[in-house]
Scaffold this motif. Structure first.
Motif, PDB file in Angstrom:
ATOM      1  N   ASN A 301       5.239 -10.632   4.892  1.00  0.00           N
ATOM      2  CA  ASN A 301       5.139 -10.606   3.436  1.00  0.00           C
ATOM      3  C   ASN A 301       5.566  -9.240   2.906  1.00  0.00           C
ATOM      4  OD1 ASN A 301       3.597 -13.223   2.520  1.00  0.00           O
ATOM      5  ND2 ASN A 301       2.691 -12.548   4.443  1.00  0.00           N
ATOM      6  N   ALA A 302       6.767  -8.808   3.251  1.00  0.00           N
ATOM      7  CA  ALA A 302       7.284  -7.520   2.806  1.00  0.00           C
ATOM      8  C   ALA A 302       8.516  -7.751   1.942  1.00  0.00           C
ATOM      9  CB  ALA A 302       7.640  -6.642   4.000  1.00  0.00           C
ATOM     10  N   THR A 303       8.535  -7.089   0.773  1.00  0.00           N
ATOM     11  CA  THR A 303       9.670  -7.223  -0.133  1.00  0.00           C
ATOM     12  C   THR A 303      10.109  -5.844  -0.580  1.00  0.00           C
ATOM     13  OG1 THR A 303       8.227  -7.373  -2.066  1.00  0.00           O
ATOM     14  CG2 THR A 303       8.866  -9.444  -1.008  1.00  0.00           C
ATOM     15  N   GLY A 304      11.328  -5.745  -1.082  1.00  0.00           N
ATOM     16  CA  GLY A 304      11.837  -4.484  -1.595  1.00  0.00           C
ATOM     17  C   GLY A 304      12.511  -3.673  -0.516  1.00  0.00           C
ATOM     18  N   ARG A 305      13.307  -2.713  -0.941  1.00  0.00           N
ATOM     19  CA  ARG A 305      14.006  -1.870   0.016  1.00  0.00           C
ATOM     20  C   ARG A 305      13.081  -0.767   0.518  1.00  0.00           C
ATOM     21  NH1 ARG A 305      15.181   2.813  -2.646  1.00  0.00           N
ATOM     22  NH2 ARG A 305      15.168   2.765  -4.908  1.00  0.00           N
ATOM     23  N   THR A 328       4.579  -9.804  -8.737  1.00  0.00           N
ATOM     24  CA  THR A 328       5.470  -9.888  -9.898  1.00  0.00           C
ATOM     25  C   THR A 328       5.890  -8.501 -10.366  1.00  0.00           C
ATOM     26  OG1 THR A 328       4.427 -11.958 -10.600  1.00  0.00           O
ATOM     27  CG2 THR A 328       5.647 -10.726 -12.271  1.00  0.00           C
ATOM     28  N   TRP A 329       4.921  -7.595 -10.469  1.00  0.00           N
ATOM     29  CA  TRP A 329       5.197  -6.235 -10.944  1.00  0.00           C
ATOM     30  C   TRP A 329       6.114  -5.488  -9.980  1.00  0.00           C
ATOM     31  CZ3 TRP A 329       2.603  -1.348  -9.516  1.00  0.00           C
ATOM     32  CH2 TRP A 329       2.896  -0.294 -10.401  1.00  0.00           C
ATOM     33  N   ALA A 330       5.825  -5.588  -8.666  1.00  0.00           N
ATOM     34  CA  ALA A 330       6.642  -4.892  -7.670  1.00  0.00           C
ATOM     35  C   ALA A 330       8.062  -5.443  -7.646  1.00  0.00           C
ATOM     36  CB  ALA A 330       5.998  -5.015  -6.291  1.00  0.00           C
TER      37      ALA A 330
END
Length: 393
Positions: A301-305, A328-330
């Motif tokens: 469950n990891a998102t983003g660079r 949602t915010w991230a």
């Protein structure tokens, strides 16, 4: 970070570091002061010395894991277990007992006899070990090892160690042990030093960490102390750093001195949160790029660079509303987010990214009304961290 209960004793972030004292029922063990082969002698040692000195857990070993000693089959451990069970039965003290073994059958018998914790020095090389611990709902220490019942700890690099800990998975109550020490000729002092410097990376698993560096030669070498009897000061220095870098259980032959140093390290070190009914947020400082990379790569469950020049926050006590709002915010602001369901979340971003994200949340319409309340404690902690950083991105 998950909290694991050993009996009624919580182990994990926000709780005092626990001291595990060593009691060996094996005559071949290489540190004589820890060897107490007779039941009466062992009971006296626990009640009159180890517990008053501050041991939270007594780890009873049935054979030495030192590679200098021969491997012993399960039958030998079972014979010695009878004495260990008698010790547990006769000790009149408030202390948890751990059985150090590599065999699921021995672990099961020990659990049935009253042991609170299994210390598996072969890291689930016996495939029945996690099944037994789950069946009895007992916590287990998984030491990084190859899948070979005869070779506990025989690994070289930190990448090998991570791979070994991942192999075979975890129970809900698994504690991890990176397995410091001179396990075989190819494991050098330099390998152990590098692993020690990078100890925080093991927090990526989101599970309590046990360290066992007491009177290890790779520490003695740094101070020119090659003899085991001269290595208490270097062991205490290491224990202090282990607590600061995220260790939750310190295994030691020197209970009284170790108890003192871990209490000081805990009291004066970085604050870490305790999960409760509300989200709790703490800034994690001095987080390296490699540590971030480990966490983001290990969690599904990891998102983003993966950002550089970062601030890092641990969020505990996530309910569904807070988790959804945080996602949602991230996502809206390309912040890195790694969630361990039922445990915690790691939120990461540059000061510029986080400042923009907070400003957006503070603006009218920047956050949906349903998300504003769940995000409030998170935004407050991020805002305070940004204020300390000043205006520079």
């Amino acid at each position: 970070m998950r909290t694991v209960e050993i009996g009624d004793m919580p182990v994990g972030d926000g709780h005092p570091p626990r001291v595990m004292g060593v009691l060996n029922m094996s005559v071949e063990s290489n540190y004589d002061p820890s060897v107490h082969g007779g039941v009466s002698e062992a009971v006296r040692h626990v009640e009159e010395e180890m517990v008053p000195e501050g041991a939270d857990i007594i780890d009873i070993g049935l054979q030495s894991a030192n590679p200098k000693n021969d491997w012993l089959p399960e039958e030998v451990e079972r014979d010695r277990l009878a004495k260990a069970l008698a010790v547990v039965d006769e000790v009149d003290a408030d202390v948890a007992f751990s059985i150090e073994t590599r065999y699921a059958g021995v672990a099961e018998e020990a659990i049935q006899g009253g042991f609170d914790l299994v210390n598996d020095v072969c890291g689930f090389a016996d495939p029945e070990m996690p099944k037994v611990c789950e069946e009895y709902d007992v916590p287990v220490v998984k030491m990084a090892s190859p899948p070979d019942i005869k070779k506990p700890g025989h690994l070289k690099s930190i990448d090998d160690i991570f791979e070994a800990l991942e192999r075979g998975g975890f129970t809900d109550k698994t504690i991890i042990d990176p397995a410091f020490g001179g396990w075989y000729d190819e494991r050098t002092y330099e390998d152990n030093w590098e692993m020690f410097r990078r100890l925080r990376e093991f927090r990526a698993f989101g599970r309590p960490i046990l360290t066992a560096t007491n009177r290890e030669d790779f520490l003695g070498d740094l101070a020119g102390r090659p003899e085991t009897e001269d290595q208490l000061p270097v062991s205490l220095a290491a224990a202090t750093m282990e607590v600061e870098r995220g260790a939750h259980i310190i295994r030691t032959h020197d209970v009284a001195a170790t108890k003192d140093v871990v209490q000081v390290a805990h009291a004066l070190g970085d604050e870490r949160s305790i999960r409760d009914d509300e989200p709790r947020v703490v800034e994690l400082r001095n987080v390296s790029e490699r540590e971030l990379g480990r966490t983001l790569s290990l969690r599904e469950n990891a998102t983003g660079r993966e950002p550089s020049s970062t601030l890092c926050f641990q969020v505990d006590g996530l309910d569904e509303a807070t988790e959804a709002a945080l996602r949602t915010w991230a996502d809206r602001h390309s912040l890195a987010l790694a969630i361990d369901p039922g445990a915690d979340a790691l939120l990461v971003g540059t000061t510029g990214e986080l400042r923009d994200a907070v400003a957006d949340a503070d603006a009218d319409g920047g956050v949906d009304d349903r998300d504003r309340e769940p995000l409030a404690p998170i935004l407050e902690t991020v805002r305070s961290a940004l204020d300390r950083r000043g205006s520079a991105d």
